[in-house]
Design a protein around this motif. Structure first.
Motif, PDB file in Angstrom:
ATOM      1  N   VAL A  92     -64.784  14.962 -47.824  1.00  0.00           N
ATOM      2  CA  VAL A  92     -64.080  15.467 -49.138  1.00  0.00           C
ATOM      3  C   VAL A  92     -63.871  16.901 -49.381  1.00  0.00           C
ATOM      4  O   VAL A  92     -65.074  17.436 -49.220  1.00  0.00           O
ATOM      5  N   VAL A  93     -62.870  17.380 -49.504  1.00  0.00           N
ATOM      6  CA  VAL A  93     -62.807  18.851 -50.171  1.00  0.00           C
ATOM      7  C   VAL A  93     -61.851  18.801 -51.565  1.00  0.00           C
ATOM      8  O   VAL A  93     -60.763  18.720 -51.283  1.00  0.00           O
ATOM      9  N   ALA A  94     -62.663  18.929 -52.492  1.00  0.00           N
ATOM     10  CA  ALA A  94     -61.974  18.964 -53.934  1.00  0.00           C
ATOM     11  C   ALA A  94     -62.203  20.409 -54.433  1.00  0.00           C
ATOM     12  O   ALA A  94     -63.057  21.088 -54.474  1.00  0.00           O
ATOM     13  N   PRO A  95     -60.882  20.929 -55.079  1.00  0.00           N
ATOM     14  CA  PRO A  95     -60.926  22.039 -55.928  1.00  0.00           C
ATOM     15  C   PRO A  95     -61.497  21.987 -57.097  1.00  0.00           C
ATOM     16  O   PRO A  95     -61.746  20.948 -57.588  1.00  0.00           O
ATOM     17  N   PHE A  96     -61.536  23.164 -57.658  1.00  0.00           N
ATOM     18  CA  PHE A  96     -62.232  23.076 -59.153  1.00  0.00           C
ATOM     19  C   PHE A  96     -60.840  22.433 -59.908  1.00  0.00           C
ATOM     20  O   PHE A  96     -61.275  21.572 -60.769  1.00  0.00           O
ATOM     21  N   ARG A  97     -59.538  22.873 -59.936  1.00  0.00           N
ATOM     22  CA  ARG A  97     -58.547  22.045 -60.548  1.00  0.00           C
ATOM     23  C   ARG A  97     -57.629  21.559 -59.490  1.00  0.00           C
ATOM     24  O   ARG A  97     -57.282  22.493 -58.641  1.00  0.00           O
ATOM     25  N   ILE A  98     -57.192  20.422 -59.530  1.00  0.00           N
ATOM     26  CA  ILE A  98     -56.174  19.986 -58.372  1.00  0.00           C
ATOM     27  C   ILE A  98     -54.793  20.445 -58.780  1.00  0.00           C
ATOM     28  O   ILE A  98     -54.654  20.193 -59.985  1.00  0.00           O
ATOM     29  N   SER A  99     -54.126  21.054 -57.906  1.00  0.00           N
ATOM     30  CA  SER A  99     -52.941  21.310 -57.997  1.00  0.00           C
ATOM     31  C   SER A  99     -52.079  21.125 -56.648  1.00  0.00           C
ATOM     32  O   SER A  99     -52.633  20.881 -55.626  1.00  0.00           O
ATOM     33  N   GLU A 100     -50.527  21.651 -56.546  1.00  0.00           N
ATOM     34  CA  GLU A 100     -50.188  21.322 -55.319  1.00  0.00           C
ATOM     35  C   GLU A 100     -50.780  22.574 -54.364  1.00  0.00           C
ATOM     36  O   GLU A 100     -50.624  22.004 -53.227  1.00  0.00           O
TER      37      GLU A 100
END
Ligand code: ISC
Length: 389
Positions: free
Chosen positions: A59-67
């Protein structure tokens, strides 16, 4: 950890500018690494963290999901452990010849920003953060920044990964690339969630002091204790909601490279492993990277920090609820682009915080990555900064 054979080094470096998704990671106190590689198709992009329920992969998740910064999951078409297995797995790939010819794309370098300008920007952001803290709108906010460093054309991400493994035995080290998220390398001290079967573990990590000549300082002031206390209260509440029979160890002083933090471990029996995405959704972003109250702090950071955190302070790692899961908060990390590395670091701010010491702390945290950027640094660092053990 030694470097793998030269062919494998080359292949792994080529993978960082390929169309494939892969991750190389090494867990704390171990000397071998895992490879997870998706050999075909685009990596999966998820709309929200809860979609991780019942999923398996890296998994690679950002601080806030965006396009621009999707939550991505690398499908484990190939998994291998230790350089021998990894070399074998890579050599038998059908696309091995194409991989070796992959060229990195040209990248427009970030405009040069002097240390002075960086500090001025940070100071202005600090001003925006401290006022609502003093007005008691927030108990805690985490303020972070990024800084670009030049890297030569001959920079080897794999070389930097191995240097990080050797310099930071206590940390989870990863090198990860997908076309959707870019290439990231990190050396993180903070477990977000790890475990297997029913037995799970998370931590509250906050408060920072520099090491003192290889001695761990333990004289924590009130601000650091309070800062870590907020994180611990939050994590405890979530762990109790999703788990039974929770036990707690700490707070105690834990080393992370040339820094120490205050840490509390939480062990619990997970009620339902099918809902791991729900648990991650509630844990992220913890007050160690965001603030309290959580939702308001999250929005405040997005509107006032003045830059894009991207994947910094998101989370990354291996997810497999039928096997073992090791997911970490993405701290002490950098994005590797052609010609430059973007380093990230932040720190918890309370109403009593002072700008100068917070600025210095973010610099100290960035040094974790800065010190592995240049190959010749390894010997210099051995002389001036002793390796952890
Ligand atoms: C936000 C970071 O660290 C967190 C983890 C440990 C100590 C922290 C602190 O003292 O502020 C932060 O909460 C970072 O490394 O960028």
């Amino acid at each position: 950890m030694n470097l793998p054979d030269i062919h494998t080094q080359k292949l792994l470096d080529c993978l960082t500018h390929s169309h494939l998704g892969f991750a190389l990671y090494r867990l704390p106190w171990t000397d071998e690494c895992y490879l997870v590689l998706q050999t075909s198709g685009d990596v999966e992009q998820l709309a929200d963290i809860q979609e991780l329920n019942e999923k398996k992969g890296f998994v690679v998740a950002p601080f806030r999901i965006s396009e621009e910064h999707p939550l991505v999951l690398i499908r484990p078409d190939v998994t291998a452990y230790d350089w021998n297995e990894i070399s074998e797995a890579l050599s038998s790939l059908e696309c091995v010849d194409t991989l070796l010819t992959c060229k990195s794309r040209q990248n427009e370098l970030s405009p040069f920003v002097s240390e002075e300008t960086d500090k001025e920007q940070y100071t202005r952001a600090f001003g925006r953060f401290i006022t609502p803290l003093q007005e008691k709108q927030f108990q805690k906010l985490v303020l972070s920044r990024s800084s670009a460093r030049h890297i030569g054309d001959d920079f080897s991400p794999l070389g930097a990964f191995v240097r990080a493994c050797n310099n930071y035995p206590r940390m989870m080290i990863y090198l990860c690339h997908t076309p959707a998220s870019g290439t990231w390398l990190g050396s993180t001290p903070e477990i977000l969630l790890s475990g297997q079967g029913k037995e799970w573990h998370t931590v509250a990590l906050a408060g920072t002091m520099p090491m003192q000549d290889e001695v761990m300082p333990t004289n924590w002031d009130k601000k650091n204790q309070e800062e870590q206390g907020y994180v611990a209260d939050y994590i405890r509440r979530i762990a109790k909601k999703f788990g039974n029979k929770m036990t707690e160890k700490g707070p105690y002083t834990a080393r992370a490279g040339q820094l120490v933090h205050l840490k509390t471990d939480f062990y619990f029996l997970l009620k339902n492993t099918d809902h791991i995405g729900d648990l991650l959704q509630e844990l992220h972003p913890t007050p160690a990277v965001c603030g309290l109250p959580k939702e308001e702090a999250f929005r405040f950071i997005l509107n006032n920090e003045g830059y894009d955190r991207s994947y910094y302070s998101g989370f990354t790692g291996w997810l497999d609820t039928e096997g073992h899961t090791d997911i970490y908060v993405n701290l002490r990390c950098m994005e590797i682009k052609p010609g430059e590395a973007i380093l990230y670091a932040g720190g918890g701010i309370l109403a009593s915080s002072e700008v100068e010491s917070e600025w210095v702390e973010t610099g100290d945290k960035m040094n974790t990555m800065r010190s592995i950027l240049h190959p010749d640094f390894i010997s210099k660092q051995m002389e001036t900064i002793k390796v952890e053990e």
